[in-house]
Structure formats: C-alpha cells, structure tokens
Motif scaffolding. Structure first.
Motif, PDB file in Angstrom:
ATOM      1  N   PHE A  42     -15.462 -13.868  -0.406  1.00 41.06           N
ATOM      2  CA  PHE A  42     -16.745 -14.304   0.137  1.00 41.06           C
ATOM      3  C   PHE A  42     -17.352 -13.325   1.133  1.00 41.06           C
ATOM      4  O   PHE A  42     -18.481 -13.527   1.585  1.00 41.06           O
ATOM      5  N   SER A  43     -16.634 -12.276   1.481  1.00 43.48           N
ATOM      6  CA  SER A  43     -17.080 -11.366   2.528  1.00 43.48           C
ATOM      7  C   SER A  43     -18.450 -10.780   2.209  1.00 43.48           C
ATOM      8  O   SER A  43     -18.686 -10.248   1.122  1.00 43.48           O
ATOM      9  N   ALA A  44     -19.366 -10.886   3.186  1.00 44.97           N
ATOM     10  CA  ALA A  44     -20.741 -10.400   3.048  1.00 44.97           C
ATOM     11  C   ALA A  44     -21.029  -9.429   4.194  1.00 44.97           C
ATOM     12  O   ALA A  44     -20.238  -9.324   5.140  1.00 44.97           O
ATOM     13  N   PRO A  45     -22.159  -8.737   4.157  1.00 43.86           N
ATOM     14  CA  PRO A  45     -22.494  -7.821   5.255  1.00 43.86           C
ATOM     15  C   PRO A  45     -22.603  -8.534   6.593  1.00 43.86           C
ATOM     16  O   PRO A  45     -22.766  -9.755   6.666  1.00 43.86           O
ATOM     17  N   ALA A  46     -22.521  -7.765   7.661  1.00 43.93           N
ATOM     18  CA  ALA A  46     -22.684  -8.232   9.040  1.00 43.93           C
ATOM     19  C   ALA A  46     -21.548  -9.148   9.478  1.00 43.93           C
ATOM     20  O   ALA A  46     -21.712  -9.952  10.401  1.00 43.93           O
ATOM     21  N   GLY A  47     -20.394  -9.060   8.820  1.00 45.23           N
ATOM     22  CA  GLY A  47     -19.243  -9.840   9.240  1.00 45.23           C
ATOM     23  C   GLY A  47     -19.297 -11.296   8.864  1.00 45.23           C
ATOM     24  O   GLY A  47     -18.522 -12.103   9.381  1.00 45.23           O
ATOM     25  N   LEU A  48     -20.188 -11.664   7.938  1.00 43.18           N
ATOM     26  CA  LEU A  48     -20.345 -13.057   7.541  1.00 43.18           C
ATOM     27  C   LEU A  48     -19.893 -13.258   6.099  1.00 43.18           C
ATOM     28  O   LEU A  48     -19.197 -12.413   5.540  1.00 43.18           O
ATOM     29  N   TYR A  49     -20.302 -14.390   5.483  1.00 43.90           N
ATOM     30  CA  TYR A  49     -19.730 -14.783   4.194  1.00 43.90           C
ATOM     31  C   TYR A  49     -20.805 -15.418   3.314  1.00 43.90           C
ATOM     32  O   TYR A  49     -21.636 -16.196   3.791  1.00 43.90           O
ATOM     33  N   TRP A  50     -20.751 -15.104   2.012  1.00 45.74           N
ATOM     34  CA  TRP A  50     -21.657 -15.745   1.064  1.00 45.74           C
ATOM     35  C   TRP A  50     -21.372 -17.245   1.022  1.00 45.74           C
ATOM     36  O   TRP A  50     -20.229 -17.680   1.112  1.00 45.74           O
ATOM     37  N   ALA A  51     -22.412 -18.035   0.833  1.00 43.38           N
ATOM     38  CA  ALA A  51     -22.238 -19.492   0.800  1.00 43.38           C
ATOM     39  C   ALA A  51     -21.600 -19.957  -0.501  1.00 43.38           C
ATOM     40  O   ALA A  51     -20.876 -20.953  -0.514  1.00 43.38           O
ATOM     41  N   GLN A  52     -21.875 -19.257  -1.601  1.00 42.46           N
ATOM     42  CA  GLN A  52     -21.359 -19.697  -2.898  1.00 42.46           C
ATOM     43  C   GLN A  52     -21.277 -18.512  -3.847  1.00 42.46           C
ATOM     44  O   GLN A  52     -22.102 -17.600  -3.811  1.00 42.46           O
ATOM     45  N   LEU A  53     -20.244 -18.540  -4.704  1.00 40.04           N
ATOM     46  CA  LEU A  53     -20.023 -17.491  -5.685  1.00 40.04           C
ATOM     47  C   LEU A  53     -20.005 -18.082  -7.091  1.00 40.04           C
ATOM     48  O   LEU A  53     -19.679 -19.250  -7.281  1.00 40.04           O
ATOM     49  N   LYS A  54     -20.340 -17.256  -8.066  1.00 41.45           N
ATOM     50  CA  LYS A  54     -20.230 -17.683  -9.456  1.00 41.45           C
ATOM     51  C   LYS A  54     -18.786 -18.054  -9.789  1.00 41.45           C
ATOM     52  O   LYS A  54     -17.837 -17.575  -9.156  1.00 41.45           O
ATOM     53  N   SER A  55     -18.631 -18.865 -10.816  1.00 41.10           N
ATOM     54  CA  SER A  55     -17.308 -19.336 -11.205  1.00 41.10           C
ATOM     55  C   SER A  55     -16.349 -18.193 -11.522  1.00 41.10           C
ATOM     56  O   SER A  55     -15.160 -18.257 -11.228  1.00 41.10           O
TER      57      SER A  55
END
Length: 371
Positions: A154-167
């Motif tokens: 889930f790791s996203a830019p700016a030290g945060l996380y995507w809310a949801q990922l594809k299956s």
C-alpha cells in the motif's frame, strides 16, 4: 488514556461512566453474541433492526466488521466468543493473493476481493488486542504479516498509503485518504504497545509527517478527508476529535510536530463549528470555511468527542465531559441498544444498529475516568 487516579474526579461523572459501561456490558455486547451472530459462519451480521431487534437482510459480511467485533469481545473478556471470531477471520477472509478480501457473500464465498487499507488496519488493531489479552502466538504472527503487507503493497508517496488496491495488486483503485490512514495509525500504536517493535514507531513518525504535508488545511488547522486541494473536500469534526485522542496516547510520536501542534487548533475549530451548543450533538461534516454541509449526528462522532474531552488535558475542556456524557446517554442510547444517527432536530435518522459501532463505544469508554 483514562484520567489519572490521582486527579480529583466528580462523583457524578463516575456514576455516568459506570452507567454507560453497564449499558454496553449488559445490553450492547450480548446482542452480538446472540441475535447479531451467525453461528453457522461464525460471523457477526452487518446490522440489526434497532426497533424489532431482528437481523437485516444479509448481502455480505465484511472482514473489517469481523475484526471490530473481535476487538470488542476480546477487550470485554469474552474469551470464547473472541476465539470464534478470530478463527472465522482467518478462515473466511484470507485473500488468494495473501492478505485480506474486503467481503464475502451471504454464503461465505468471496465477494469483493479488492485490497482495502481500512480493512487491513482493523485486522492489525484487532490482532494486537487479541494477542495482548490471550498471548495467542497466531494473533501476533497475523499482526506482523498484515503490517508487512501494508508496507510492501500500500505504500504511496509522502510516507502515506493508498486507500485501496486492485484484487491482483497491479495498481491502486483509490487515492490516499485520511480515514484509512488514521485507523492505520491507531493500529500501529496498538501494535507497538504489545510488540515493543521500534519499526512501528518509525512508521508512525513517517505517517505524522505525511499527514501534515498532505491533509493539513492551513486556514483551519484541521485534517481534511481528501488531499488538500482536491475539489469538494470536507472536514469531519469527529475525525478531528479522534486524531486528538490518538495524539494524546503517543506524545513521543506527535509531540513537537507540525501535526501535533495543529491538532489542538483543529479540535477548537471543530468544537466551535461542528458541535451544536443546544444539544452538544456533533455534525457529520463541514466545508473548508466551517459551514455545516451535513448536519446528521452519528453516534460515533459523539463518542469521539467524549473521548477527546476526557483526554484533552485542559481543565476547562475536561469540564465539558459530564454534559457530553449525559447527552450521549439521553439522546443516543436506548434500552435495547442505540440510535446510529439523529437529525439535527433530534429525530431518529436511522433505525439500524451496525455491528461496527460497538468498537466506537469501547474505545471511548476505555478513555473515560474510573474510580
């Protein structure tokens, strides 16, 4: 955190707290071990009809709801029921790609197999509580594996996380959002407490910095629901209160940070603009100017306001706790359960009682003072 035992506590506040906890213990929790529980699938139903105390039509069961129920029954000391929920979580919701499916259908077959950060966060949170109470090594292992998946997937830019990922984990389905990251923060705080793993501290510090850079609305010092700058953004007063309570539980993470300083101002703004002084009801949402755009009063926001008042630390703020607890009891609790939502005029807006709501009661009541 509950008030220190050395603090002078009004006996009438203690009586209110005892009454709320008694209602939770004797009315709320038994519902989810009987009517609200499917013994065949060993899962909590999504919701009950609060008027007739019957199960509402079943279309799905969510892993997040199961995890929240695991948390509340674990922390209530219902060992046998918590063990059944823990087994059901591991049996019903494991994703073919590893990790967790979002939901299963009425028969228990996978329904929504997207990877949802909110769901993963509550699995970590529930496993932390379950391991802390039982020392079941399986809960600790599950906590560690799920946290590892959050960091790698889930790791996203700016030290945060995507809310949801594809299956199939090939791409994000939803951008970074405030609410899942907040609950991941809550989960990592709980995980750190039971494991002592410094990696959680490092991740939490990264989240705090990322939230300040991505979600902190400078004019109000509130945390927005979507990235600052996204159209139709909003401020939810309940989440300002929730973030403040989290910060009070971890001064080593939030202290002397941009976000930690802002949360004080965000609390004041949310209280001034989002709490009805006539009823002490907390509205659902404000626009970025502080105008109410959703006047619905949901029970979870009332419990978060009470929790924030209890842990704030300023005596003038804490003095409001008694009134808020009275309002919670009088307006939102009923002899057979609770009212999930009220309109601003006090009329009941929803008669269902979701299985996810006892979690909010549990975390709020845990922060209230005790004799």
């Amino acid at each position: 955190m509950p008030a220190s035992r050395s603090d002078p506590i009004d006996s009438s506040v203690l009586a209110l707290v005892a009454d709320l906890r008694r209602h939770y213990r004797d009315i709320v929790l038994p519902l989810w071990r009987t009517t609200g529980y499917n013994p065949d699938l060993q899962l909590p139903y999504e919701a009950l009809d609060g008027t007739r105390l019957q199960v509402l039509p079943v279309t799905r069961y969510r892993a997040m709801a199961c995890a929240r129920q695991l948390y509340v029954h674990t922390t209530a000391g219902a060992t046998d029921h918590a063990a059944r929920l823990f087994d059901a979580l591991r049996k019903r919701f494991v994703h073919p790609e590893g990790g967790w499916v979002y939901s299963v259908d009425a028969q228990g077959a996978p329904l929504d197999t997207t990877h949802d950060l909110y769901t993963y966060a509550f699995v970590i949170f529930a496993c932390a509580a379950h391991y802390g109470a039982t020392r079941d090594r399986r809960a600790l292992d599950l906590l560690g594996a799920t946290a590892g998946q959050v960091e790698t997937r889930f790791s996203a830019p700016a030290g945060l996380y995507w809310a949801q990922l594809k299956s199939d984990l090939s791409a994000p389905l939803q951008d970074v959002q405030q609410n899942p990251v907040m609950h991941l923060t809550e989960a990592y705080l709980a995980a750190r407490q039971v494991t002592g793993d410094a990696a959680f501290t490092t991740a939490l510090q990264r989240i705090v910095n990322g939230m300040a850079g991505t979600f902190l609305h400078a004019p109000t010092q509130c945390i927005t629901e979507l990235r600052v700058g996204v159209p139709d953004n909003r401020i939810e007063p309940g989440h300002q209160f929730e973030w403040l309570a989290l910060s009070r539980s971890a001064p080593d993470v939030f202290g002397d940070t941009v976000l930690g300083d802002a949360l004080e101002h965000g609390f004041t703004f949310a209280q001034a603009r989002g709490v009805d002084m006539a009823t002490d009801g907390v509205c659902a949402a404000l626009d970025l100017n502080g105008t109410i755009i959703d006047a619905t009063q949901r029970i979870w926001a009332q419990t978060e306001y009470a929790r924030a008042l209890a842990v704030h630390g300023d005596p003038a703020v804490s003095a409001l706790l008694k009134r808020q607890l009275q309002r919670l009891r009088e307006r939102f609790l009923q002899p057979r359960g609770w009212y999930e939502c009220l309109q601003a005029d006090g009329l009941v807006a929803r008669t269902d009682m979701p299985s996810t709501t006892p979690y909010h009661l549990a975390t709020s009541y845990d922060a209230l003072p005790s004799a």
